[in-house]
Design an enzyme around this catalytic site. Sequence first.
Site, PDB file in Angstrom:
ATOM      1  CB  ILE A 230      98.958 -57.789   9.593  1.00 31.72           C
ATOM      2  CG1 ILE A 230     100.098 -57.661  10.612  1.00 31.72           C
ATOM      3  CG2 ILE A 230      98.611 -59.245   9.380  1.00 31.72           C
ATOM      4  CD1 ILE A 230      99.772 -58.280  11.946  1.00 31.72           C
ATOM      5  CG  ASP A 231      96.669 -51.554   8.010  1.00 30.38           C
ATOM      6  OD1 ASP A 231      97.670 -50.832   8.127  1.00 30.38           O
ATOM      7  OD2 ASP A 231      95.507 -51.136   8.071  1.00 30.38           O
ATOM      8  CE  LYS A 232      99.700 -48.045  13.625  1.00 30.72           C
ATOM      9  NZ  LYS A 232      98.498 -47.295  14.115  1.00 30.72           N
TER      10      LYS A 232
END
Length: 385
Positions: A230-232
Site C-alpha cells: 500500500i501507498d502512504k
Amino acid sequence: MLVGPERLPGLDAGNDRLIYVNVAAQRIQARRIAGQLRRDGVDTDVPISDVQLGDQVVVRPGERIAVDGEIIEGTTEVDESLITGESLPVSKQAGDHVTGGAVNAEGLIIVRTTAIGAESTLARIVRMVESAQAKKAPIQRLVDQVSAVFVPVVIGLAFVTLLGWGLATGNWETAILNAVAVLVIACPCALGLATPMSIMVATGRGATQGVLFRDAAAIENLRKIDTLIIDKTGTLTEGRPSFSRAVPAPGFEADDVLRLAASLDQGSEHPLAETVVRAARERGMTLDKPENFESGSGIGVRGAVGGRQLALGNTTLMEQMGVSVASMVVQAEALRVEGASVMHLAVDGTLMGLLAVSDPIKASTPEALATLRAAGLRIVMATGD
C-alpha cells in the site's frame, strides 16, 4: 489494480458504470484551456478542441493544466493528486512532463502539447476501465462453457418431465407445474448471469470507493493475495498537509515564528503555504500583508513583513540568502524522522526557526490494518519517504 486518488461528487453505489476518472476527463475536456494558447508570440483563449500537437499552452499559478505536455519555459510545483494521489506538489522545470488534470501550484509555465483527446493520460485510464468491464474473467469463460451444455440439458429435462407426466397421467396442468419446477430448481440462467453480474457490481463498487481494476481477472485473483503493498499518502494518511508545530531558534518565540511565516505565505498559492496561513488564523493571530513578495519554485518564498526581510523555504533558499542553518540541523532532522516537511524561516539574515508540516494518519487506518492482518494478509508500505 490502480488506487484512485480522488472521489468526485455525484457518484453512488448504484451507478456502477459511472467511473470517476471518466467524469474527471469529461470535466477537463469540457473546460476552456486553463490559461492561454501562445502562437507567434501572442496569447489567445481558444476552446480545448482547437489545441493541436506542438501548441504552446500558457498555464498560470492556480490554473489546471488542460493537456499532456512538456514544460518548455518556467519552473513551478504541480499538484498531481488527481492522477497519482500524491498530496504534496511536485517540482517541475523545463523538460519535465506534466499531465492534463494536474494543477499548477506556483509559477507561470509554458507547456508544449504532446498528447490530446483520446491519447491523453486520463483518456487512456478511461479506456482501461471500460475494457475491464467488457472483458471476461477466466472463471466466466468456464461458466460460459458449462452453461452451453447445462442449459440445453435442463431445458431438455423439463420438456421430458412435461411429456412424461402429461402422457402418463393425462393431467397436463400438473405436468406443466412439474416442468416449471425443474426449471426453477435447476435455474440455468443463474449460472450464466451470476458471474458477469458479480464482476460488474465489484468494478462499480470499487469505482465508487476510488479503486480501479485493470481487468476482470484481477478481481478473481484477489482471493489468492497473501501480501498487500500500500501507498502512504492519501491511503494511510489524510492526503492533505497539516501544520504540526513551529520550533523557534534561541531567543525567539514559536508564536512569532508562525505569525511571521504565515504573514509572508499569504502571497503564495502553494498548499504548504495555505496550511501555515490557516494554522495561524485558527490560533487567532493577526497577519500583516507581505511586500516585495517573490516565489522561488521548489525552494521557498521571500519578501518583507513589517519592515523586516523574511525568507521561508528549504536549505537551498537559506544558502542562496547566506543564512546559516547549522544551529538547528539536529531539530530539523528530528522533524524529518517524524515524517514532517521542514521549512526554515530567516529574518533579516538570521535563522529564526523551523516550521513542520505533515500528513496526519487517518483515524480509520489502525482499524483497517488490524482487519487486514486478521484476515492473514502481510502488509507492506511503499513510500518515497
